[in-house]
Design an enzyme around this catalytic site. Sequence first.
Site, PDB file in Angstrom:
ATOM      1  N   ASN A  24       0.813  -1.215   0.000  1.00 45.20           N
ATOM      2  CA  ASN A  24       0.000   0.000   0.000  1.00 45.20           C
ATOM      3  C   ASN A  24       0.851   1.272   0.000  1.00 45.20           C
ATOM      4  OD1 ASN A  24       0.374  -1.028   2.860  1.00 45.20           O
ATOM      5  ND2 ASN A  24      -0.293   1.066   3.278  1.00 45.20           N
ATOM      6  N   GLY A  26       5.332   2.912  -0.046  1.00 46.53           N
ATOM      7  CA  GLY A  26       6.764   2.676  -0.082  1.00 46.53           C
ATOM      8  C   GLY A  26       7.225   1.731  -1.176  1.00 46.53           C
ATOM      9  N   TYR A 178      16.106  -5.650  14.642  1.00 47.51           N
ATOM     10  CA  TYR A 178      15.948  -5.462  13.199  1.00 47.51           C
ATOM     11  C   TYR A 178      17.007  -6.262  12.442  1.00 47.51           C
ATOM     12  CZ  TYR A 178      15.389  -3.166   8.660  1.00 47.51           C
ATOM     13  OH  TYR A 178      15.180  -2.922   7.330  1.00 47.51           O
TER      14      TYR A 178
END
Length: 303
Positions: A24, A26, A178
């Site tokens: 949706n 990027g 991350y």
Amino acid sequence: MTKKWTADDVGDQSGRVAIVTGANSGLGYDTAAVLADKGAHVVLAVRNLDKGKEAVDRIKAASPNAVVTLQELDLSSLDSVGKAAEELRAAHPRIDLLINNAGVMYVPTRETTKDGFEMQFGTNHLGHFALTGLLLDRLTSVDGSRVVTVSSVGHRILARIHFDDPHLERKYNRVEAYGQSKLANLMFTYELQRRLKARGLPTEALAAHPGFSDTELMRYLPDFIPDFMWKIATQPADKGALPTLRAATDPTAHGGQYYGPDGIGEVKGNPKVVASSAQSRDEELQRRLWSLSEELTGVTFGV
């Protein structure tokens, strides 16, 4: 001088079905928009259907003949992953491209998914691991099908798989979390490719990273870094999507390759094959991660 690869090099995708997670906005949006413009039936697999609908409208406004549909998918919930996979299987007897793009980055404080997994590891890796496993037979029935998983230069930064504490319950560091998730993306890709090749299956697994791209993922960057500095350092999302698009569509690409920008430090530029860390290439660690992922998700691949 060798010609730089751009979106213009994406060939005709007519007749192909492509599923793009997190499409949706990027990188996912720009990846989906190019594939749709080139004729693929693109499924935007998104958590927020309202934002997904806006993305569909934007793609169709730019490419009126585009075939774009929506699929609700929350990668932080194995129930949602299972439901989405069931609906995708019912709608699509064949899948040509599965692009594991969605992700979260540098979540400030430790959060967990609906299944109790650390949010970044659970969303970026385990959710995509489960989705891929549940859709794999739809891919392996198609010659030339590919699974492309988006990693990051972050796979080199404070990154290791915490096999004794994968959800970082004892000590949480958002950069380590991350890094673990992005390292896992690469290890998953390499192990999946090896298993597919061993079985003689036609599907190939590749990985890509966008360098430093100006997307919503940057919202959790440390406060001491001024916005203007990141604007200078980053490239637009449509440029950051090029390594993914090349891994997904370049006829010369093959399983086990990793694509990223060709600029200094792989921060910006046009896509080329790049190297990943020695740790990511460790086959023993890859197999351990695979076993852990099966145990945590309850999903097995049959390869």
